[in-house]
Design an enzyme around this catalytic site. Structure first.
Site, mmCIF file in Angstrom:
data_model
loop_
_atom_site.group_PDB
_atom_site.id
_atom_site.type_symbol
_atom_site.label_atom_id
_atom_site.label_comp_id
_atom_site.label_asym_id
_atom_site.label_seq_id
_atom_site.Cartn_x
_atom_site.Cartn_y
_atom_site.Cartn_z
ATOM 1 N N LYS A 158 43.262 45.554 39.500
ATOM 2 C CA LYS A 158 42.597 45.598 38.357
ATOM 3 C C LYS A 158 43.193 46.726 37.648
ATOM 4 O O LYS A 158 43.623 47.734 38.102
ATOM 5 C CB LYS A 158 41.210 46.020 38.473
ATOM 6 C CG LYS A 158 40.268 44.970 39.152
ATOM 7 C CD LYS A 158 38.673 45.403 39.011
ATOM 8 C CE LYS A 158 37.698 44.430 39.484
ATOM 9 N NZ LYS A 158 36.470 44.769 39.628
ATOM 10 N N GLY A 164 37.137 42.784 31.287
ATOM 11 C CA GLY A 164 37.209 41.543 30.428
ATOM 12 C C GLY A 164 38.063 40.594 31.303
ATOM 13 O O GLY A 164 38.239 39.545 30.720
ATOM 14 N N LYS A 201 38.301 45.538 47.139
ATOM 15 C CA LYS A 201 38.108 44.361 48.118
ATOM 16 C C LYS A 201 37.589 43.200 47.077
ATOM 17 O O LYS A 201 36.662 43.615 45.925
ATOM 18 C CB LYS A 201 36.593 44.728 49.102
ATOM 19 C CG LYS A 201 36.156 43.568 49.702
ATOM 20 C CD LYS A 201 36.732 43.194 50.899
ATOM 21 C CE LYS A 201 36.445 42.222 51.703
ATOM 22 N NZ LYS A 201 37.431 41.683 52.626
ATOM 23 N N ILE A 203 35.061 40.482 46.112
ATOM 24 C CA ILE A 203 33.752 39.969 46.565
ATOM 25 C C ILE A 203 33.689 38.506 46.112
ATOM 26 O O ILE A 203 34.008 38.236 45.103
ATOM 27 C CB ILE A 203 32.620 40.642 45.481
ATOM 28 C CG1 ILE A 203 32.856 42.329 45.631
ATOM 29 C CG2 ILE A 203 31.309 40.258 45.969
ATOM 30 C CD1 ILE A 203 32.514 42.922 46.992
ATOM 31 N N ARG A 292 28.377 50.624 24.506
ATOM 32 C CA ARG A 292 27.907 50.097 23.084
ATOM 33 C C ARG A 292 26.732 49.434 23.388
ATOM 34 O O ARG A 292 25.944 48.934 24.442
ATOM 35 C CB ARG A 292 29.093 48.791 22.569
ATOM 36 C CG ARG A 292 29.146 47.864 23.491
ATOM 37 C CD ARG A 292 30.029 46.670 23.195
ATOM 38 N NE ARG A 292 30.137 45.560 23.938
ATOM 39 C CZ ARG A 292 30.688 45.162 25.127
ATOM 40 N NH1 ARG A 292 31.459 46.508 25.595
ATOM 41 N NH2 ARG A 292 30.610 44.321 25.895
HETATM 42 C C1 MV4 Z 1 35.392 41.588 40.719
HETATM 43 C C2 MV4 Z 1 35.232 40.307 41.224
HETATM 44 C C3 MV4 Z 1 35.190 40.235 42.638
HETATM 45 N N1 MV4 Z 1 35.477 41.366 43.199
HETATM 46 N N2 MV4 Z 1 35.670 42.540 41.472
HETATM 47 C C4 MV4 Z 1 35.745 40.055 35.901
HETATM 48 C C5 MV4 Z 1 35.736 40.901 34.861
HETATM 49 C C6 MV4 Z 1 35.591 42.390 35.195
HETATM 50 N N3 MV4 Z 1 34.508 42.777 34.335
HETATM 51 C C7 MV4 Z 1 35.308 42.380 36.630
HETATM 52 N N4 MV4 Z 1 35.533 40.888 37.029
HETATM 53 C C8 MV4 Z 1 35.137 40.728 38.125
HETATM 54 N N5 MV4 Z 1 35.332 41.894 39.257
HETATM 55 C C9 MV4 Z 1 35.607 42.395 42.742
HETATM 56 N N6 MV4 Z 1 35.998 43.500 43.350
HETATM 57 C C10 MV4 Z 1 34.802 39.506 40.305
HETATM 58 C C11 MV4 Z 1 34.887 39.549 39.063
HETATM 59 C C12 MV4 Z 1 34.693 38.229 37.785
HETATM 60 C C13 MV4 Z 1 33.554 38.312 37.119
HETATM 61 C C14 MV4 Z 1 32.556 39.355 37.046
HETATM 62 C C15 MV4 Z 1 31.792 39.382 36.124
HETATM 63 C C16 MV4 Z 1 31.418 38.275 35.636
HETATM 64 C C17 MV4 Z 1 32.120 37.039 35.546
HETATM 65 C C18 MV4 Z 1 33.195 37.100 36.356
HETATM 66 C C19 MV4 Z 1 34.098 35.953 36.641
HETATM 67 C C20 MV4 Z 1 35.124 36.038 37.617
HETATM 68 C C21 MV4 Z 1 35.416 37.418 38.298
#
Ligand code: MV4
Length: 451
Positions: A158, A164, A201, A203, A292
């Site tokens: 990340k 986003g 990790k 998820i 925000r």
């Molecule tokens: C994650 C995840 C799975 N595992 N982190 C997507 C955007 C960012 N805000 C964080 N996101 C995610 N982080 C870990 N460790 C899956 C996502 C993710 C997701 C998160 C929230 C809402 C929609 C999503 C769609 C795809 C992946």
């Protein structure tokens, strides 16, 4: 004290803020680009100042023009809404330097939470659960591969400047580590001018559940329960609700208190949202904090009977918060109505709205700046309104949403209304059985098969 508020935004959120300001006896100043001359926020505000041509970069994103507009009209505060400059640390500081109250956190807090890796470290220190992963930025492929072996695959790279979904890469196994890690760095560098990446990790099938907070900047933070935001497509939310169908009162309190700990650790001021992922075993992990007011704030307002914009203004005026638990009652759902064609991959559909018949009745709220004859300009985001319902139970709220969607007539542009009608009829959605990947496999039926 605040007497006059300049709203550094457009569309439905500008109207939303103007309404509350007027209820509070405050004067309002709208700003607009030349593409928004005929927009409702310009007409409903007490004064309006043109700040430039259509392109956001030359108008709504220009701190110098916004400050000048505030100074010539004598506005003593700026509400940034969402998007545009709402999470721009420099703009918050510029307002302060000009003795204009930025309705939101300090530049320091905005930049702390804008660094997603530093925000995570801050939360870990405050005893908020975070996703297992690297301690800060991963400097090399070798370091990353060693860490990934400890964390266990799959892992997620990340961007620290991300959010986003940009600059994010899943890595399933060691053989693809280097390629995906470097492509996260490259994408982050191109998008944010900073290629720093951290590891977590991955998820599987998480839910996205967020906690609404309000802090007074004097040490007190309260929470307003959660919003379920898993129904999204390419990181764009389409439907939000409160409460989440999976969150028990006990888990709500645990997540709420964790979010409060994190925000109190930074002496948070203003409205804010702590985003959590909830895994299949109901473990929750902090991922990001938004500094925000969010698009989906109305579902929280409906179940708590609180005006969150009013609270933003009151803490900006220096009011302190009384530590208390906010009761939640009933169920609220929001459908985002976008000028997009759900049958053409949700591609934007700007243009003239020829017919506009809004739904109404008990428990129905429509936050919109659209009207019959309104031209949707192609320069900004495609959201033309939010349809929000409230009822006693989730089942009744879904039922009310179906009724309201059926009443809603928009002609001249394509909208997401047909998508929402089908979602409300989906048995898995109705059962609360979904995660952030739900829409990946959602099949939209042809409109002619509906009745
Ligand atoms: C994650 C995840 C799975 N595992 N982190 C997507 C955007 C960012 N805000 C964080 N996101 C995610 N982080 C870990 N460790 C899956 C996502 C993710 C997701 C998160 C929230 C809402 C929609 C999503 C769609 C795809 C992946």
């Amino acid at each position: 004290m605040i007497n006059k508020v300049l709203i550094a935004n457009r569309g439905e959120i500008a109207l939303r803020v103007i309404r509350t300001c007027h209820e509070m006896g405050l004067k309002t100043v709208a700003v607009y680009s030349t593409a928004d001359r005929d927009a409702l926020h310009v007409r409903f505000a007490d004064e309006a100042v043109c700040i430039g041509p259509p392109a956001s970069k030359e108008s709504y994103l220009r701190p110098d023009r916004l400050i000048a507009a505030a100074e010539v009209t004598g506005a003593d505060a700026i509400h940034p809404g969402y998007g545009f400059l709402s999470e721009n640390a420099e703009f918050s500081d510029i307002c302060a330097d000009h003795n204009i109250k930025f309705i939101g956190p300090t530049g320091h807090t905005i930049s702390l939470m804008g660094d997603k890796s530093l925000a995570k470290t801050t939360m870990t220190k405050a005893n908020v659960p975070t996703v297992p992963g690297s301690k800060g930025i991963v400097q090399s492929v070798d370091e990353g591969m060693a860490l990934a072996r400890e964390i266990g695959y799959p892992v997620l790279a990340k961007a620290k400047a991300g959010g986003g979904g940009k600059g994010m890469r899943i890595i399933h196994e060691p053989s693809e580590f280097e390629k995906n890690f470097v492509s996260a760095q490259t994408e982050a560098a191109a998008a944010f001018g900073n290629g720093d990446v951290y590891l977590e990790k991955f998820i599987l099938k998480p839910r996205h559940v967020e906690i609404q907070l309000l802090g007074d900047g004097k040490g007190t933070v309260i929470h307003f329960g959660e919003r379920e935001c898993s129904i999204q497509r390419r990181h764009q939310k389409l439907v939000e609700e409160s409460p989440s169908p999976i969150i028990t009162p006990e888990l709500r309190e645990k997540m709420g208190q964790a979010a409060i700990r994190g925000a109190e650790a930074v002496n948070y001021e203003g409205a804010g949202t702590v985003e959590f992922l909830v895994d299949a075993d109901m473990n929750f992990y902090f991922i990001e904090m938004n500094t925000r007011i969010q698009v989906e704030h109305p579902v929280t307002e409906e179940v708590t009977d609180c005006d969150l914009i009013e609270y933003q203004v009151r803490v900006a005026m220096g009011e302190t918060i009384r530590k208390r638990s906010i009761p939640m009652e009933g169920h609220s759902i929001e459908c985002r109505i976008n000028a997009e064609d759900p049958y053409k991959n949700f591609s934007p559909s700007p243009g003239m709205i020829t017919t506009f018949h809004p739904p109404g009745g008990h428990g129905v709220r429509l936050d919109t700046h659209a009207y019959a004859g309104y031209y949707i300009p192609p320069y900004y985001d495609s959201m033309i309104g939010k349809l929000i319902v409230r009822s006693r139970t989730r089942e009744l709220a879904i039922n009310k949403m179906k009724r309201a969607l059926n009443e809603f007539v928009i002609e001249g542009v394509k909208t997401t209304i047909p998508f929402h009608k089908q979602l409300m009829d989906n048995p898995d959605f109705q059962a609360g059985n979904f995660d952030t990947h739900f829409l990946d496999s959602f099949d939209l039926k042809p409109e002619k098969e509906l009745n």
